[in-house]
Write a protein that holds these residues in place. Structure first.
Motif, short mmCIF file in Angstrom:
data_model
loop_
_atom_site.label_atom_id
_atom_site.label_comp_id
_atom_site.label_asym_id
_atom_site.label_seq_id
_atom_site.Cartn_x
_atom_site.Cartn_y
_atom_site.Cartn_z
N ALA A 49 -45.27 -17.33 2.78
CA ALA A 49 -44.45 -16.12 2.94
C ALA A 49 -44.32 -15.69 4.40
O ALA A 49 -43.22 -15.36 4.85
CB ALA A 49 -45.01 -14.99 2.08
N PRO A 50 -45.42 -15.66 5.19
CA PRO A 50 -45.26 -15.29 6.61
C PRO A 50 -44.32 -16.22 7.38
O PRO A 50 -43.55 -15.76 8.22
CB PRO A 50 -46.70 -15.37 7.15
CG PRO A 50 -47.56 -15.12 5.96
CD PRO A 50 -46.85 -15.77 4.83
N MET A 84 -24.43 -16.85 1.45
CA MET A 84 -25.32 -16.09 2.31
C MET A 84 -26.00 -14.97 1.53
O MET A 84 -27.20 -14.71 1.70
CB MET A 84 -24.54 -15.49 3.48
CG MET A 84 -25.38 -14.71 4.47
SD MET A 84 -26.42 -15.76 5.51
CE MET A 84 -25.19 -16.40 6.65
N THR A 85 -25.26 -14.33 0.64
CA THR A 85 -25.83 -13.27 -0.20
C THR A 85 -26.89 -13.84 -1.14
O THR A 85 -27.96 -13.26 -1.32
CB THR A 85 -24.73 -12.58 -1.01
OG1 THR A 85 -23.79 -12.00 -0.11
CG2 THR A 85 -25.31 -11.47 -1.89
N TRP A 86 -26.58 -14.98 -1.75
CA TRP A 86 -27.58 -15.62 -2.61
C TRP A 86 -28.86 -15.86 -1.82
O TRP A 86 -29.96 -15.62 -2.33
CB TRP A 86 -27.07 -16.96 -3.13
CG TRP A 86 -25.79 -16.92 -3.89
CD1 TRP A 86 -25.12 -15.81 -4.34
CD2 TRP A 86 -25.00 -18.04 -4.28
NE1 TRP A 86 -23.96 -16.17 -4.98
CE2 TRP A 86 -23.87 -17.53 -4.96
CE3 TRP A 86 -25.12 -19.42 -4.11
CZ2 TRP A 86 -22.88 -18.38 -5.48
CZ3 TRP A 86 -24.16 -20.25 -4.63
CH2 TRP A 86 -23.05 -19.74 -5.30
N GLY A 87 -28.70 -16.33 -0.60
CA GLY A 87 -29.86 -16.63 0.23
C GLY A 87 -30.69 -15.40 0.53
O GLY A 87 -31.93 -15.47 0.54
N VAL A 88 -30.02 -14.27 0.80
CA VAL A 88 -30.75 -13.04 1.09
C VAL A 88 -31.64 -12.66 -0.10
O VAL A 88 -32.81 -12.32 0.07
CB VAL A 88 -29.76 -11.90 1.40
CG1 VAL A 88 -30.51 -10.56 1.46
CG2 VAL A 88 -29.04 -12.15 2.71
N TYR A 89 -31.08 -12.76 -1.30
CA TYR A 89 -31.86 -12.43 -2.50
C TYR A 89 -33.01 -13.43 -2.71
O TYR A 89 -34.13 -13.03 -3.04
CB TYR A 89 -30.96 -12.42 -3.74
CG TYR A 89 -30.12 -11.17 -3.86
CD1 TYR A 89 -30.72 -9.93 -4.11
CD2 TYR A 89 -28.73 -11.22 -3.74
CE1 TYR A 89 -29.95 -8.78 -4.23
CE2 TYR A 89 -27.96 -10.08 -3.85
CZ TYR A 89 -28.56 -8.85 -4.10
OH TYR A 89 -27.81 -7.71 -4.20
N ILE A 90 -32.72 -14.72 -2.53
CA ILE A 90 -33.75 -15.74 -2.73
C ILE A 90 -34.88 -15.58 -1.72
O ILE A 90 -36.07 -15.57 -2.09
CB ILE A 90 -33.14 -17.15 -2.61
CG1 ILE A 90 -32.20 -17.42 -3.79
CG2 ILE A 90 -34.23 -18.22 -2.58
CD1 ILE A 90 -31.42 -18.72 -3.66
N LEU A 91 -34.52 -15.42 -0.45
CA LEU A 91 -35.53 -15.31 0.61
C LEU A 91 -36.38 -14.05 0.43
O LEU A 91 -37.61 -14.10 0.53
CB LEU A 91 -34.86 -15.31 1.98
CG LEU A 91 -34.20 -16.61 2.41
CD1 LEU A 91 -33.39 -16.39 3.68
CD2 LEU A 91 -35.22 -17.70 2.62
N ALA A 92 -35.70 -12.91 0.19
CA ALA A 92 -36.43 -11.65 0.03
C ALA A 92 -37.38 -11.71 -1.16
O ALA A 92 -38.54 -11.28 -1.08
CB ALA A 92 -35.44 -10.50 -0.13
N SER A 93 -36.89 -12.26 -2.27
CA SER A 93 -37.72 -12.36 -3.48
C SER A 93 -38.89 -13.28 -3.25
O SER A 93 -40.03 -12.99 -3.67
CB SER A 93 -36.87 -12.88 -4.66
OG SER A 93 -35.80 -12.00 -4.94
N PHE A 94 -38.64 -14.41 -2.56
CA PHE A 94 -39.74 -15.35 -2.31
C PHE A 94 -40.81 -14.74 -1.42
O PHE A 94 -42.00 -14.91 -1.66
CB PHE A 94 -39.21 -16.63 -1.67
CG PHE A 94 -40.32 -17.58 -1.28
CD1 PHE A 94 -41.05 -18.25 -2.25
CD2 PHE A 94 -40.64 -17.78 0.06
CE1 PHE A 94 -42.09 -19.10 -1.90
CE2 PHE A 94 -41.67 -18.63 0.42
CZ PHE A 94 -42.40 -19.29 -0.56
#
Length: 311
Positions: A49-50, A84-94
């Motif tokens: 995560a970091p 890009m929006t999908w990525g924001v959700y995936i990255l934030a959730s991960f």
């Protein structure tokens, strides 16, 4: 060519895959897919995560407006049709899930099984997204290739495995790693990356998408990016590790066979192979070194269809 995506994006793509691959390494070790490797069961959860969070922060820097006008990033979340929006959700959730799993691991408690599995799915999504982000850019045909996410997934899994092995050697050195199982997996991942990269280059060189795709590929093979491509990526990052893994697999298999036939503990015997361990650790360093120029050459070789060449 005026590049819109530069060094920060290269670093972001590298760190995103590195962190996600590290999580999947510890997930696999806990599932027993890496043999008896308790040394790898925690480290990936600690660092994943970091690393991804750092890469995501660099992405915000690259967007520029994200710092001066952060509300524009909020607006991005509304565009569900954007990759890009999908990525924001995936990255934030991960990042959130990864931090929670890391907390449980640090406290030596078992994280909820469903949460750990969600983290694994998000990690795999992060690996693929780093390549998908490029593959959907239609006005840069060199990127617009279905193999791009596949290539980045192989690289992410390989570099993630390497960083987890290296860090575990520092903080969990007293715990055991099944060198034979890990080396077999790593050989398979590196071999898969080589095959996908070769197919990708063959595809773009014979592409029907026009001269601009071929010109981009030639930048890698014989142009301005030939040195980082052949020297850093192919030579240091892929070929040398493959040779090391092949030689190590033979040595590990022989050592294990001899120890078992003599009624000896194979773990104790393998611990005495300090030279082999150091060689494998060097290969891990080279794998990580090679993961960065892969993103670099892919980004910087790309030419848009309006670059003065016929499409």
């Amino acid at each position: 060519m005026d590049l819109h995506w530069g060094w920060l994006i290269v670093i972001y793509l590298f760190l995103g895959g590195l962190g996600a691959g590290a999580y999947l390494t510890s997930f696999s070790a806990n599932k027993g897919w890496l043999g008896n490797s308790p040394a790898l069961q925690r480290v990936g959860y600690f660092i994943s995560a970091p690393i991804v969070a750092l890469g995501t922060a660099l992405l915000v820097f690259d967007l520029g407006q994200g710092l001066r006008k952060p509300w524009l990033l909020i607006g991005l979340l509304r565009n569900i049709n954007s990759v890009m929006t999908w990525g924001v959700y995936i990255l934030a959730s991960f990042i959130v899930v990864g931090l929670v799993v890391a907390y449980f691991t640090l406290k030596k408690k078992q994280a909820p099984n469903i949460l750990v599995h969600i983290g694994a799915l998000l990690a795999l999504g992060t690996c693929a997204y780093t390549g998908l982000l490029l593959a959907v850019v239609k006005n840069i045909p060199f990127w617009n290739n279905y193999l791009m996410p596949v290539l980045f997934v192989f690289s992410a899994l390989s570099t993630g495995l390497s960083i987890t092995v290296l860090v575990s050697h520092l903080i969990d050195k007293k715990l055991h790693t099944d060198e034979l199982a890990v080396t077999k997996l790593h050989f398979g991942l590196i071999g898969g990356e080589v095959v996908v990269l070769a197919i990708f280059l063959a595809t773009v060189l014979s592409s029907s998408k026009g001269q601009v795709v071929v010109a981009s590929a030639n930048e890698l093979i014989s142009g301005s990016l030939a040195i980082p491509f052949w020297g850093l990526l192919i030579g240091l990052g892929l070929m040398i590790p493959i040779v090391v893994f092949i030689l190590s697999l033979r040595k590990l298999a022989l050592t294990t066979k001899v120890s078992v036939s003599n009624g000896m503990d194979s773990v104790s015997v393998l611990k005495k192979e300090t030279g082999l361990t150091k060689l494998l650790l060097l290969a891990d360093v080279l794998v990580i070194v090679g993961g960065f120029p892969l993103r670099y050459v892919i980004i910087y070789a790309a030419m848009p269809i309006w670059n003065g060449l016929l499409s």
